[in-house]
Design a protein around this motif. Sequence first.
Motif, PDB file in Angstrom:
ATOM      1  N   PRO A 172      31.416  -2.872 -36.622  1.00 35.31           N
ATOM      2  CA  PRO A 172      29.973  -3.000 -36.803  1.00 35.31           C
ATOM      3  C   PRO A 172      29.428  -1.877 -37.692  1.00 35.31           C
ATOM      4  O   PRO A 172      30.045  -0.816 -37.807  1.00 35.31           O
ATOM      5  CB  PRO A 172      29.421  -2.897 -35.384  1.00 35.31           C
ATOM      6  CG  PRO A 172      30.481  -2.258 -34.572  1.00 35.31           C
ATOM      7  CD  PRO A 172      31.781  -2.556 -35.243  1.00 35.31           C
ATOM      8  N   PHE A 224      25.173   0.315 -34.603  1.00 34.47           N
ATOM      9  CA  PHE A 224      25.334  -0.912 -33.836  1.00 34.47           C
ATOM     10  C   PHE A 224      26.635  -0.821 -33.051  1.00 34.47           C
ATOM     11  O   PHE A 224      27.657  -0.399 -33.591  1.00 34.47           O
ATOM     12  CB  PHE A 224      25.344  -2.142 -34.749  1.00 34.47           C
ATOM     13  CG  PHE A 224      24.046  -2.348 -35.456  1.00 34.47           C
ATOM     14  CD1 PHE A 224      23.046  -3.108 -34.884  1.00 34.47           C
ATOM     15  CD2 PHE A 224      23.807  -1.771 -36.689  1.00 34.47           C
ATOM     16  CE1 PHE A 224      21.829  -3.298 -35.534  1.00 34.47           C
ATOM     17  CE2 PHE A 224      22.605  -1.953 -37.345  1.00 34.47           C
ATOM     18  CZ  PHE A 224      21.612  -2.714 -36.761  1.00 34.47           C
ATOM     19  N   ALA A 246      24.653  -6.454 -34.447  1.00 36.42           N
ATOM     20  CA  ALA A 246      24.286  -6.471 -35.866  1.00 36.42           C
ATOM     21  C   ALA A 246      23.741  -7.836 -36.271  1.00 36.42           C
ATOM     22  O   ALA A 246      22.725  -7.925 -36.979  1.00 36.42           O
ATOM     23  CB  ALA A 246      25.493  -6.104 -36.735  1.00 36.42           C
ATOM     24  N   HIS A 292      20.280  -8.347 -34.900  1.00 36.88           N
ATOM     25  CA  HIS A 292      19.329  -7.593 -35.723  1.00 36.88           C
ATOM     26  C   HIS A 292      19.003  -8.350 -37.011  1.00 36.88           C
ATOM     27  O   HIS A 292      17.842  -8.434 -37.415  1.00 36.88           O
ATOM     28  CB  HIS A 292      19.892  -6.215 -36.066  1.00 36.88           C
ATOM     29  CG  HIS A 292      19.109  -5.506 -37.123  1.00 36.88           C
ATOM     30  ND1 HIS A 292      17.943  -4.847 -36.858  1.00 36.88           N
ATOM     31  CD2 HIS A 292      19.309  -5.415 -38.463  1.00 36.88           C
ATOM     32  CE1 HIS A 292      17.452  -4.357 -38.003  1.00 36.88           C
ATOM     33  NE2 HIS A 292      18.269  -4.696 -38.981  1.00 36.88           N
ATOM     34  N   ILE A 337      21.455  -1.395 -43.779  1.00 39.71           N
ATOM     35  CA  ILE A 337      21.935  -0.774 -42.548  1.00 39.71           C
ATOM     36  C   ILE A 337      23.214   0.021 -42.757  1.00 39.71           C
ATOM     37  O   ILE A 337      23.501   0.932 -41.992  1.00 39.71           O
ATOM     38  CB  ILE A 337      22.075  -1.792 -41.378  1.00 39.71           C
ATOM     39  CG1 ILE A 337      23.086  -2.885 -41.684  1.00 39.71           C
ATOM     40  CG2 ILE A 337      20.730  -2.370 -41.008  1.00 39.71           C
ATOM     41  CD1 ILE A 337      23.274  -3.879 -40.545  1.00 39.71           C
TER      42      ILE A 337
END
Length: 52
Positions: free
Chosen positions: A6, A10, A16, A19, A48
């Motif tokens: 991830p 996360f 993930a 999200h 991210i």
Amino acid sequence: MWLLQPPPGFDSLDAALTHLSASATAAGLPILADRTFAEHVGREVARIFTQP
């Protein structure tokens, strides 16, 4: 390669993906396999992975 682990911040792939779906919903995008969703996910995954 991000599917192997991830992104930072996360604890799981599920977190993930959850999200990413929530982020698209917040952006007013439908959660569908279409170009706008895929483009949004691409931008969000890049974001991210580059957060400190």
